[in-house]
Design an enzyme around this catalytic site. Structure first.
Site, PDB file in Angstrom:
ATOM      1  N   ASP A 294       5.849  -5.899 -15.665  1.00 39.64           N
ATOM      2  CA  ASP A 294       4.305  -5.717 -15.315  1.00 39.64           C
ATOM      3  C   ASP A 294       3.913  -6.917 -14.535  1.00 39.64           C
ATOM      4  O   ASP A 294       3.783  -7.875 -14.942  1.00 39.64           O
ATOM      5  CB  ASP A 294       3.508  -5.402 -16.525  1.00 39.64           C
ATOM      6  CG  ASP A 294       2.134  -5.139 -16.322  1.00 39.64           C
ATOM      7  OD1 ASP A 294       1.606  -5.505 -15.407  1.00 39.64           O
ATOM      8  OD2 ASP A 294       1.387  -4.666 -17.445  1.00 39.64           O
TER       9      ASP A 294
ATOM     10  N   TYR B 101     -10.814  -1.888  -4.606  1.00 40.92           N
ATOM     11  CA  TYR B 101      -9.598  -1.913  -4.072  1.00 40.92           C
ATOM     12  C   TYR B 101      -9.778  -2.913  -2.917  1.00 40.92           C
ATOM     13  O   TYR B 101      -8.712  -3.775  -2.302  1.00 40.92           O
ATOM     14  CB  TYR B 101      -9.043  -0.537  -3.815  1.00 40.92           C
ATOM     15  CG  TYR B 101      -7.986  -0.359  -2.976  1.00 40.92           C
ATOM     16  CD1 TYR B 101      -6.755  -0.623  -3.615  1.00 40.92           C
ATOM     17  CD2 TYR B 101      -7.803  -0.183  -1.678  1.00 40.92           C
ATOM     18  CE1 TYR B 101      -5.517  -0.574  -3.053  1.00 40.92           C
ATOM     19  CE2 TYR B 101      -6.709  -0.084  -0.867  1.00 40.92           C
ATOM     20  CZ  TYR B 101      -5.400  -0.346  -1.649  1.00 40.92           C
ATOM     21  OH  TYR B 101      -4.192  -0.199  -1.121  1.00 40.92           O
TER      22      TYR B 101
ATOM     23  N   SER C  50      -3.536  -4.109   2.670  1.00 40.15           N
ATOM     24  CA  SER C  50      -3.766  -2.848   3.088  1.00 40.15           C
ATOM     25  C   SER C  50      -4.711  -3.070   4.180  1.00 40.15           C
ATOM     26  O   SER C  50      -5.449  -4.220   4.336  1.00 40.15           O
ATOM     27  CB  SER C  50      -4.615  -2.083   1.970  1.00 40.15           C
ATOM     28  OG  SER C  50      -4.995  -0.953   2.590  1.00 40.15           O
TER      29      SER C  50
ATOM     30  N   LYS D 169      -7.454  -6.214  -1.961  1.00 36.44           N
ATOM     31  CA  LYS D 169      -6.544  -6.456  -0.886  1.00 36.44           C
ATOM     32  C   LYS D 169      -7.035  -7.640  -0.002  1.00 36.44           C
ATOM     33  O   LYS D 169      -6.069  -8.282   0.760  1.00 36.44           O
ATOM     34  CB  LYS D 169      -6.441  -5.198  -0.142  1.00 36.44           C
ATOM     35  CG  LYS D 169      -5.664  -4.029  -0.943  1.00 36.44           C
ATOM     36  CD  LYS D 169      -4.301  -4.710  -1.465  1.00 36.44           C
ATOM     37  CE  LYS D 169      -3.441  -3.534  -1.958  1.00 36.44           C
ATOM     38  NZ  LYS D 169      -2.323  -3.876  -2.335  1.00 36.44           N
TER      39      LYS D 169
HETATM   40  N1  LIG Z   1      -0.294   4.823   0.037  1.00 33.09           N
HETATM   41  C1  LIG Z   1      -1.157   4.162   0.751  1.00 33.09           C
HETATM   42  O1  LIG Z   1      -1.680   5.009   1.413  1.00 33.09           O
HETATM   43  C2  LIG Z   1      -1.312   2.801   0.746  1.00 33.09           C
HETATM   44  C3  LIG Z   1      -1.991   2.207   1.858  1.00 33.09           C
HETATM   45  C4  LIG Z   1      -2.137   0.948   2.086  1.00 33.09           C
HETATM   46  C5  LIG Z   1      -1.475   0.089   1.049  1.00 33.09           C
HETATM   47  N2  LIG Z   1      -0.947   0.475  -0.161  1.00 33.09           N
HETATM   48  C6  LIG Z   1      -0.328  -0.351  -1.003  1.00 33.09           C
HETATM   49  O2  LIG Z   1       1.105  -0.246  -1.086  1.00 33.09           O
HETATM   50  C7  LIG Z   1       1.688  -0.447  -2.208  1.00 33.09           C
HETATM   51  C8  LIG Z   1       2.425   0.609  -2.859  1.00 33.09           C
HETATM   52  O3  LIG Z   1       1.677   1.721  -3.005  1.00 33.09           O
HETATM   53  P1  LIG Z   1       2.096   3.248  -3.011  1.00 33.09           P
HETATM   54  O4  LIG Z   1       1.411   4.254  -2.407  1.00 33.09           O
HETATM   55  O5  LIG Z   1       3.836   3.176  -2.921  1.00 33.09           O
HETATM   56  O6  LIG Z   1       2.036   3.461  -4.651  1.00 33.09           O
HETATM   57  P2  LIG Z   1       2.527   4.342  -5.772  1.00 33.09           P
HETATM   58  O7  LIG Z   1       1.706   4.707  -6.881  1.00 33.09           O
HETATM   59  O8  LIG Z   1       3.200   5.536  -5.323  1.00 33.09           O
HETATM   60  O9  LIG Z   1       3.855   3.439  -6.137  1.00 33.09           O
HETATM   61  C9  LIG Z   1       3.443   2.273  -6.846  1.00 33.09           C
HETATM   62  C10 LIG Z   1       4.712   1.648  -7.657  1.00 33.09           C
HETATM   63  O10 LIG Z   1       4.191   0.609  -8.597  1.00 33.09           O
HETATM   64  C11 LIG Z   1       4.206   0.662  -9.787  1.00 33.09           C
HETATM   65  N3  LIG Z   1       3.282  -0.229 -10.668  1.00 33.09           N
HETATM   66  C12 LIG Z   1       1.986   0.084 -10.756  1.00 33.09           C
HETATM   67  N4  LIG Z   1       1.574  -0.899 -11.556  1.00 33.09           N
HETATM   68  C13 LIG Z   1       2.360  -1.695 -11.732  1.00 33.09           C
HETATM   69  C14 LIG Z   1       2.588  -3.203 -12.577  1.00 33.09           C
HETATM   70  N5  LIG Z   1       1.519  -3.469 -13.193  1.00 33.09           N
HETATM   71  N6  LIG Z   1       3.670  -3.677 -12.522  1.00 33.09           N
HETATM   72  C15 LIG Z   1       4.636  -3.089 -11.766  1.00 33.09           C
HETATM   73  N7  LIG Z   1       4.888  -2.005 -11.146  1.00 33.09           N
HETATM   74  C16 LIG Z   1       3.751  -1.362 -11.045  1.00 33.09           C
HETATM   75  C17 LIG Z   1       4.356   2.067 -10.149  1.00 33.09           C
HETATM   76  O11 LIG Z   1       4.750   2.351 -11.312  1.00 33.09           O
HETATM   77  C18 LIG Z   1       5.026   2.695  -8.842  1.00 33.09           C
HETATM   78  O12 LIG Z   1       6.469   2.868  -8.991  1.00 33.09           O
HETATM   79  C19 LIG Z   1       0.259  -0.925  -3.064  1.00 33.09           C
HETATM   80  O13 LIG Z   1       0.184  -2.184  -3.188  1.00 33.09           O
HETATM   81  C20 LIG Z   1      -0.801  -0.104  -2.475  1.00 33.09           C
HETATM   82  O14 LIG Z   1      -2.115  -0.776  -2.640  1.00 33.09           O
HETATM   83  C21 LIG Z   1      -0.716   2.021  -0.016  1.00 33.09           C
END
Ligand SMILES: NC(=O)c1ccc[n+]([C@@H]2O[C@H](COP(=O)([O-])OP(=O)(O)OC[C@H]3O[C@@H](n4cnc5c(N)ncnc54)[C@H](O)[C@@H]3O)[C@@H](O)[C@H]2O)c1
Length: 252
Positions: free
Chosen positions: A59, A150, A137, A154
């Site tokens: 975590d 959020y 992000s 970021k």
């Molecule tokens: N998907 C988008 O559109 C998008 C856009 C910009 C930035 N992001 C960033 O990209 C990153 C990944 O996002 P995603 O869309 O793949 O999310 P997702 O929810 O699909 O996957 C996130 C992963 O992080 C894990 N996770 C969550 N909380 C956790 C914790 N406390 N400790 C360890 N692991 C943890 C989850 O179990 C999951 O496996 C994030 O930082 C998100 O903010 C995503």
């Protein structure tokens, strides 16, 4: 291709979404990879399917979890060379209505998690050096009123990235630290968001139109950018914000 041959990498949130794509690409490029996540089943299954990967429950908001994960990683693979602080979460809410509890939850995972990871990596990489990649992000650069917390979390990650890069330079540590800014990417997190909006097809069109390229991006497109920052090809890149966002940041 083996652009990360022999490198030891830790990817947080590596079980799903963008993190999973980064794990798969890094492994295909010859890295030894630790998948660090709170989702155990999927993380362990992914590690078992890859040539040289391991899973560790982590975590990102818990210091003790970080210490245990780094110890386990170094015992199995050797010194940490690449850290991807990818784990993150998102919640909607404007300054008028976002609950205080959301501030703590989002900041704990997105900002504190990145801080703890950077701190551990700076100590673990030390004079051997390495590459830290903070998945931020485009929202950290161009906030939205509907995602107040959020966006702030970021922006914190972007500022932290520059502080870490400065610290390493000032102290002669050969550690690069960069931020990666995705646009809207097709992941479980996004699919959950689209489902909550009701009309998923309409949401997909609307979310795609937020990019200049008029489509939602794929996790593999973010993994390709992470690969560049992790590799020696980025040897003169530090303190940077790499947008892999289909032009999200420059769109009005
Ligand atoms: N998907 C988008 O559109 C998008 C856009 C910009 C930035 N992001 C960033 O990209 C990153 C990944 O996002 P995603 O869309 O793949 O999310 P997702 O929810 O699909 O996957 C996130 C992963 O992080 C894990 N996770 C969550 N909380 C956790 C914790 N406390 N400790 C360890 N692991 C943890 C989850 O179990 C999951 O496996 C994030 O930082 C998100 O903010 C995503």
């Amino acid at each position: 291709m083996t652009r990360l041959s022999g490198k030891v990498a830790l990817v947080t949130g590596g079980a799903r979404g963008i993190g999973r794509a980064i794990v798969e690409r890094f492994a295909a490029e010859g890295a030894h990879v630790m998948i660090a996540d709170i989702v155990e089943d999927e993380g362990r299954a992914l590690a078992a399917a890859l040539p040289d990967a391991m899973f560790h429950t982590l975590d990102v908001s818990k210091s003790a979890d970080w210490d245990a994960a780094i110890t386990a990683l170094q015992a199995r693979f050797g010194p940490l060379g690449v850290l991807v602080n990818n784990a993150g979460t998102s919640m909607s809410g404007s300054i008028a209505d976002a609950p205080e509890a959301d501030w703590h939850r989002i900041m704990d995972i997105n900002a504190l998690g990145a801080f703890l990871g950077c701190q551990r990596a700076v100590h673990a990489m030390g004079v051997h050096g390495g590459s830290i990649i903070n998945v931020a992000s485009s929202r950290g650069q161009r906030p939205s009123s509907g995602q107040a917390i959020y966006s702030a979390s970021k922006a914190a990650v972007l500022s932290l990235t520059r502080s870490v890069a400065l610290h390493c330079g000032e102290n002669g540590l050969p550690i690069r630290c960069n931020a990666l800014c995705p646009g809207v990417i097709e992941t479980p997190l996004l699919r959950q968001h689209m489902a909550s909006l009701g009309d998923e097809a309409a949401a997909r069109v609307q979310l795609g139109a937020m990019q200049v390229m008029n489509r939602i991006g794929q996790p593999e497109e973010i993994a390709a950018a992470a690969l560049f920052l992790a590799s020696d090809e980025a040897s003169f890149v530090t303190g940077a914000e790499l947008n892999a966002d289909g032009g999200f940041r420059i769109r009005d």
